[in-house]
Motif scaffolding. Structure first.
Motif, PDB file in Angstrom:
ATOM      1  N   PHE A 182       0.765  -1.380   0.028  1.00  0.00           N
ATOM      2  CA  PHE A 182      -0.013   0.276   0.375  1.00  0.00           C
ATOM      3  C   PHE A 182       1.026   0.947  -0.112  1.00  0.00           C
ATOM      4  O   PHE A 182       2.244   1.004   1.072  1.00  0.00           O
ATOM      5  CB  PHE A 182      -0.886   0.166   1.306  1.00  0.00           C
ATOM      6  CG  PHE A 182      -1.976  -1.307   0.990  1.00  0.00           C
ATOM      7  CD1 PHE A 182      -1.651  -2.397   1.647  1.00  0.00           C
ATOM      8  CD2 PHE A 182      -3.265  -0.691   1.103  1.00  0.00           C
ATOM      9  CE1 PHE A 182      -2.926  -2.874   1.721  1.00  0.00           C
ATOM     10  CE2 PHE A 182      -4.564  -1.623   0.578  1.00  0.00           C
ATOM     11  CZ  PHE A 182      -3.718  -2.871   1.471  1.00  0.00           C
ATOM     12  N   ASP A 183       0.282   2.268  -0.795  1.00  0.00           N
ATOM     13  CA  ASP A 183       1.398   3.389  -0.452  1.00  0.00           C
ATOM     14  C   ASP A 183       1.181   4.378   1.029  1.00  0.00           C
ATOM     15  O   ASP A 183      -0.015   3.739   1.822  1.00  0.00           O
ATOM     16  CB  ASP A 183       0.662   4.343  -1.164  1.00  0.00           C
ATOM     17  CG  ASP A 183       1.086   4.140  -2.753  1.00  0.00           C
ATOM     18  OD1 ASP A 183       2.228   3.572  -2.947  1.00  0.00           O
ATOM     19  OD2 ASP A 183       0.476   5.189  -4.161  1.00  0.00           O
ATOM     20  N   ILE A 184       1.708   4.874   1.461  1.00  0.00           N
ATOM     21  CA  ILE A 184       2.717   5.140   3.020  1.00  0.00           C
ATOM     22  C   ILE A 184       1.643   5.724   3.216  1.00  0.00           C
ATOM     23  O   ILE A 184       0.851   6.355   3.986  1.00  0.00           O
ATOM     24  CB  ILE A 184       4.172   5.733   2.920  1.00  0.00           C
ATOM     25  CG1 ILE A 184       3.926   5.543   4.637  1.00  0.00           C
ATOM     26  CG2 ILE A 184       4.316   6.569   2.634  1.00  0.00           C
ATOM     27  CD1 ILE A 184       4.469   4.132   4.809  1.00  0.00           C
ATOM     28  N   GLY A 185       0.600   6.501   2.130  1.00  0.00           N
ATOM     29  CA  GLY A 185       0.083   8.097   2.322  1.00  0.00           C
ATOM     30  C   GLY A 185      -1.107   7.156   2.498  1.00  0.00           C
ATOM     31  O   GLY A 185      -1.669   8.534   2.118  1.00  0.00           O
ATOM     32  N   SER A 186      -2.020   6.144   1.478  1.00  0.00           N
ATOM     33  CA  SER A 186      -3.138   6.139   1.492  1.00  0.00           C
ATOM     34  C   SER A 186      -3.434   4.785   2.382  1.00  0.00           C
ATOM     35  O   SER A 186      -3.256   3.357   1.603  1.00  0.00           O
ATOM     36  CB  SER A 186      -3.364   6.373   0.718  1.00  0.00           C
ATOM     37  OG  SER A 186      -3.263   5.448  -0.455  1.00  0.00           O
ATOM     38  N   LEU A 187      -3.032   4.497   3.209  1.00  0.00           N
ATOM     39  CA  LEU A 187      -2.823   2.991   3.647  1.00  0.00           C
ATOM     40  C   LEU A 187      -4.666   2.226   4.640  1.00  0.00           C
ATOM     41  O   LEU A 187      -5.210   3.684   4.792  1.00  0.00           O
ATOM     42  CB  LEU A 187      -2.295   3.547   5.724  1.00  0.00           C
ATOM     43  CG  LEU A 187      -0.540   3.498   5.204  1.00  0.00           C
ATOM     44  CD1 LEU A 187      -0.233   2.760   6.515  1.00  0.00           C
ATOM     45  CD2 LEU A 187       0.027   2.054   3.563  1.00  0.00           C
ATOM     46  N   PRO A 188      -4.930   1.782   4.262  1.00  0.00           N
ATOM     47  CA  PRO A 188      -6.203   0.900   5.085  1.00  0.00           C
ATOM     48  C   PRO A 188      -6.133   1.297   6.864  1.00  0.00           C
ATOM     49  O   PRO A 188      -5.583   1.156   7.376  1.00  0.00           O
ATOM     50  CB  PRO A 188      -6.717   0.001   4.194  1.00  0.00           C
ATOM     51  CG  PRO A 188      -5.611  -0.940   4.317  1.00  0.00           C
ATOM     52  CD  PRO A 188      -4.146   0.120   3.981  1.00  0.00           C
ATOM     53  N   PRO A 189      -7.567   1.435   7.346  1.00  0.00           N
ATOM     54  CA  PRO A 189      -7.839   1.226   8.753  1.00  0.00           C
ATOM     55  C   PRO A 189      -7.176   0.145   9.194  1.00  0.00           C
ATOM     56  O   PRO A 189      -7.612  -1.204   8.618  1.00  0.00           O
ATOM     57  CB  PRO A 189      -9.436   1.061   8.532  1.00  0.00           C
ATOM     58  CG  PRO A 189      -9.900   2.105   8.119  1.00  0.00           C
ATOM     59  CD  PRO A 189      -8.980   1.653   6.440  1.00  0.00           C
ATOM     60  N   LEU A 190      -6.246   0.518  10.093  1.00  0.00           N
ATOM     61  CA  LEU A 190      -4.977  -0.992  10.193  1.00  0.00           C
ATOM     62  C   LEU A 190      -6.029  -1.891  11.662  1.00  0.00           C
ATOM     63  O   LEU A 190      -6.297  -0.613  12.683  1.00  0.00           O
ATOM     64  CB  LEU A 190      -3.820  -0.764  10.684  1.00  0.00           C
ATOM     65  CG  LEU A 190      -3.128  -0.354   9.164  1.00  0.00           C
ATOM     66  CD1 LEU A 190      -2.047  -0.145   9.723  1.00  0.00           C
ATOM     67  CD2 LEU A 190      -3.311  -1.460   8.225  1.00  0.00           C
ATOM     68  N   GLU A 191      -5.906  -3.086  12.141  1.00  0.00           N
ATOM     69  CA  GLU A 191      -6.680  -3.406  13.648  1.00  0.00           C
ATOM     70  C   GLU A 191      -5.407  -3.656  14.709  1.00  0.00           C
ATOM     71  O   GLU A 191      -4.846  -2.867  14.405  1.00  0.00           O
ATOM     72  CB  GLU A 191      -6.775  -5.218  13.072  1.00  0.00           C
ATOM     73  CG  GLU A 191      -7.906  -5.591  12.619  1.00  0.00           C
ATOM     74  CD  GLU A 191      -9.021  -5.407  12.859  1.00  0.00           C
ATOM     75  OE1 GLU A 191      -8.743  -4.975  14.174  1.00  0.00           O
ATOM     76  OE2 GLU A 191      -9.668  -6.136  11.878  1.00  0.00           O
ATOM     77  N   PHE A 192      -6.840  -3.763  15.544  1.00  0.00           N
ATOM     78  CA  PHE A 192      -5.101  -3.520  17.209  1.00  0.00           C
ATOM     79  C   PHE A 192      -4.756  -1.779  16.370  1.00  0.00           C
ATOM     80  O   PHE A 192      -5.040  -1.296  16.567  1.00  0.00           O
ATOM     81  CB  PHE A 192      -4.251  -4.322  17.314  1.00  0.00           C
ATOM     82  CG  PHE A 192      -4.653  -5.673  17.097  1.00  0.00           C
ATOM     83  CD1 PHE A 192      -6.887  -5.971  17.489  1.00  0.00           C
ATOM     84  CD2 PHE A 192      -4.704  -6.754  16.605  1.00  0.00           C
ATOM     85  CE1 PHE A 192      -6.986  -7.500  17.178  1.00  0.00           C
ATOM     86  CE2 PHE A 192      -4.874  -8.129  15.781  1.00  0.00           C
ATOM     87  CZ  PHE A 192      -6.339  -8.095  16.781  1.00  0.00           C
TER      88      PHE A 192
END
Lengths: 258, 258
Positions: free
Chosen positions: A149-159
């Motif tokens: 993933f591009d560092i500028g557009s990460l999806p929501p992450l767990e935990f």
């Protein structure tokens, strides 16, 4: 873990082979042509993405566990791999996020009471940097997907993994001033513009022209080659390569690069 | 822990209140008048010295556990406290080093089989910096002695604690280039010579005159006061103080100080 049988044994008896209450998580940064990416995975029983990670075998060191994890996902060895922080807030893992009932089918369990995986777990964060164009992403039985993933557009992450990414970036950027970390991200021979672009991309900001490269040359970490690259009429910048011996020493001892 | 009864309960039932398989260890550095010291303890059932440390309560964060530990030993709060590395090599702790039979008397145990304290333990290293002349060293029921040692002449340490000290020094010195950490080690008002001496002592090397102080002034972290100090005929250097607001922000975000 490649088979359902191995996965089942891990859930039921993993504490015999792995240290309980501790895990590692890896922020694998990938650079290529002025783009910075992060590798993420999606566990087969979760809907959101997270950093790849795992447990530590009772026979291995922390960095061996992290190396094994990175190798498993990228196929690459000998990356620049460093601890950035250890995470242990109470409730950092919400176990209800796991679709644990799916695991009941696999394991034959009917309750998680007393299972080693469900206790308070602290996690040691490692970051690695590599050229993402050279990786071949791989999953195993516990992982549904694996992607850059591009560092500028990460999806929501767990935990607490968004916090981990923030801290990994912070430490990696601080380390840029103290360790040479270009070896896995530049071709064998490169121009000063290329290494300058690498530093700007990793730091996420513009730099004074050739600030870092100049310091690397002054410290003897870069060797100027007689060879040049032709990039147009009247433009043929010199090529450089890393001095492997000094690079290895600097990685071990640290330096002041700014 | 102040009583034998609390100590016994910790050994027998500590896993109910503390996370098993994980500990913290603290390298507490003390500065005063160009001298750097390290605080060490001797457990009541061990013959050699080690870093102070302990376990993490299930209700607290890692840094809360480290703060509690530092406060317990020094009486001080709000020190600059940072993780430096987590240690997890197999066999990093040799349990035969503990004179465990003495614990049999206290606990009524006849075997350590299955005891939570005897399993593989990884340890999260924190370092703190303070003015050692302001500390009042304290022990508890599990600790026989507690003392400051000159950094250049430490006694042999238990387990992997010598490696921990080396790593703590390395990270603390790297952090000196990125965080202002003088607040607990200098008087409220100080001269540039004093802060220069602090940096030289912590780094363990000579620096270009006023390199760090100049950068701290340029970044607005030091305020020049109208007040001067008289230190002799024709010598009255200006006094400086930290800008608390910018100091706090820099501690949070990091900066480039070299």
């Amino acid at each position: 873990m490649q088979t359902e049988e191995e996965f089942k044994d891990f859930i039921l008896n993993g504490h015999l082979h792995y240290i309980p209450n501790v895990s590692i998580d890896c922020a694998i940064f990938g650079y290529h042509e002025q783009t910075l990416k992060l590798m993420l995975i999606r566990h087969r029983n979760m809907s959101s993405w997270s950093l790849p990670g795992g447990h530590i075998k009772r026979s291995e060191t922390l960095v061996e566990a992290a190396s094994r994890n990175v190798r498993m996902h990228t196929g690459l060895d000998n990356l620049f791999l460093q601890q950035f922080k250890t995470f242990g807030d109470p409730n950092r893992i919400q176990f209800n996020k796991f679709d644990k009932e799916k695991w009941f089918e696999i394991t034959g369990l009917t309750s998680w009471e007393g299972n080693w995986l469900m206790d308070h777990t602290i996690s040691v964060g490692f970051y690695a940097v590599t050229d993402f164009s050279e990786t071949v992403l791989q999953t195993d039985i516990s992982i549904a997907e694996c992607a850059w993933f591009d560092i500028g557009s990460l999806p929501p992450l767990e935990f607490d993994h968004s916090e981990m990414v923030k801290e990994a970036l912070h430490t990696m950027r601080l380390h840029l001033y103290h360790y040479p970390i270009g070896l896995n991200m530049l071709p064998e021979k490169f121009t000063l513009s290329e290494i300058h672009a690498l530093y700007e991309t990793l730091l996420g900001k513009k730099l004074d022209v050739s600030n870092f490269p100049k310091k690397l040359i002054a410290l003897g970490l870069l060797n100027k080659l007689t060879e040049k690259r032709s990039i147009g009429a009247h433009r043929s910048p010199h090529l450089y390569s890393f001095d492997r011996e000094k690079y290895t020493l600097a990685l071990k001892e640290g330096l002041v690069l700014s």
